[in-house]
Design a protein around this motif. Sequence first.
Motif, PDB file in Angstrom:
ATOM      1  N   LEU A  16       2.155   0.334 -15.990  1.00 25.39           N
ATOM      2  CA  LEU A  16       1.405  -0.688 -15.265  1.00 25.39           C
ATOM      3  C   LEU A  16       0.092  -0.958 -15.978  1.00 25.39           C
ATOM      4  N   TYR A  17      -0.165  -2.251 -16.205  1.00 24.69           N
ATOM      5  CA  TYR A  17      -1.414  -2.696 -16.819  1.00 24.69           C
ATOM      6  C   TYR A  17      -2.049  -3.706 -15.880  1.00 24.69           C
ATOM      7  N   GLU A  41       0.817  -1.211   0.000  1.00 23.20           N
ATOM      8  CA  GLU A  41       0.000   0.000   0.000  1.00 23.20           C
ATOM      9  C   GLU A  41       0.852   1.263   0.000  1.00 23.20           C
ATOM     10  N   LEU A  42       2.063   1.182   0.536  1.00 26.63           N
ATOM     11  CA  LEU A  42       2.941   2.348   0.542  1.00 26.63           C
ATOM     12  C   LEU A  42       3.360   2.733  -0.882  1.00 26.63           C
ATOM     13  N   GLY A  43       3.400   1.778  -1.790  1.00 27.92           N
ATOM     14  CA  GLY A  43       3.773   2.046  -3.175  1.00 27.92           C
ATOM     15  C   GLY A  43       2.591   2.299  -4.089  1.00 27.92           C
ATOM     16  N   TYR A  44       1.436   2.591  -3.528  1.00 29.96           N
ATOM     17  CA  TYR A  44       0.223   2.753  -4.325  1.00 29.96           C
ATOM     18  C   TYR A  44       0.307   3.945  -5.275  1.00 29.96           C
ATOM     19  N   GLN A  45       0.899   5.049  -4.826  1.00 32.07           N
ATOM     20  CA  GLN A  45       1.018   6.225  -5.689  1.00 32.07           C
ATOM     21  C   GLN A  45       1.901   5.929  -6.897  1.00 32.07           C
ATOM     22  N   LEU A  54      -0.253   4.215  -9.372  1.00 32.11           N
ATOM     23  CA  LEU A  54      -1.136   5.164 -10.059  1.00 32.11           C
ATOM     24  C   LEU A  54      -0.387   5.930 -11.143  1.00 32.11           C
ATOM     25  N   ASP A  55       0.841   6.339 -10.848  1.00 31.34           N
ATOM     26  CA  ASP A  55       1.644   7.055 -11.840  1.00 31.34           C
ATOM     27  C   ASP A  55       1.963   6.165 -13.036  1.00 31.34           C
ATOM     28  N   ALA A  56       2.306   4.899 -12.773  1.00 35.92           N
ATOM     29  CA  ALA A  56       2.627   3.968 -13.859  1.00 35.92           C
ATOM     30  C   ALA A  56       1.388   3.691 -14.715  1.00 35.92           C
ATOM     31  N   SER A  57       0.220   3.594 -14.095  1.00 33.48           N
ATOM     32  CA  SER A  57      -1.025   3.397 -14.854  1.00 33.48           C
ATOM     33  C   SER A  57      -1.325   4.616 -15.720  1.00 33.48           C
ATOM     34  N   ARG A  58      -1.084   5.796 -15.173  1.00 36.15           N
ATOM     35  CA  ARG A  58      -1.301   7.020 -15.939  1.00 36.15           C
ATOM     36  C   ARG A  58      -0.340   7.076 -17.135  1.00 36.15           C
TER      37      ARG A  58
END
Length: 148
Positions: A141-142, A46-50, A53-57
């Motif tokens: 990220l996919y 959970e600490l790496g969630y941001q 999100l950036d990789a998905s963007r």
Amino acid sequence: MKINWGTAIVLVFIAFIVFIGYFVVIANTTERTNHDLVTEDYYQKELGYQADLDASRNLNELNSNMRVYIRPEGLLIEFPESMLEEKVKGTVSLYRPSSKQLDFDEPIRLSDSQMLIPRSRLLAGRWDIRIFWEYEEVPYLYRKRMVL
């Protein structure tokens, strides 16, 4: 023999307690109801969630499409053709919610911008697919849920 109200209420309570006890024993010992945690290191992830999100963007901003297909020979993953195969580095993670023994990670090895995960490694049912890779130091990220 005549049963009065007090005896009937006590018998109902005893029957209820026996039923609940039986239910608890069956629920804790049956292999079918054994569900593992989502992940062992849940809080660490959970600490790496941001970053996720950036990789998905980054993937959404990419003009090329990422596709995952179910084929008779296995799971076919098509990466964007604009990416050079030797510069793509990352992993494909397949997560099975019903059993952590079936989860596995596979390093990305491309051939003609495609990767095939053989059908023999995949059992029928729901799989959560997470493909994380870097191309020219930009993370992507996919994610997809599929039922085989």
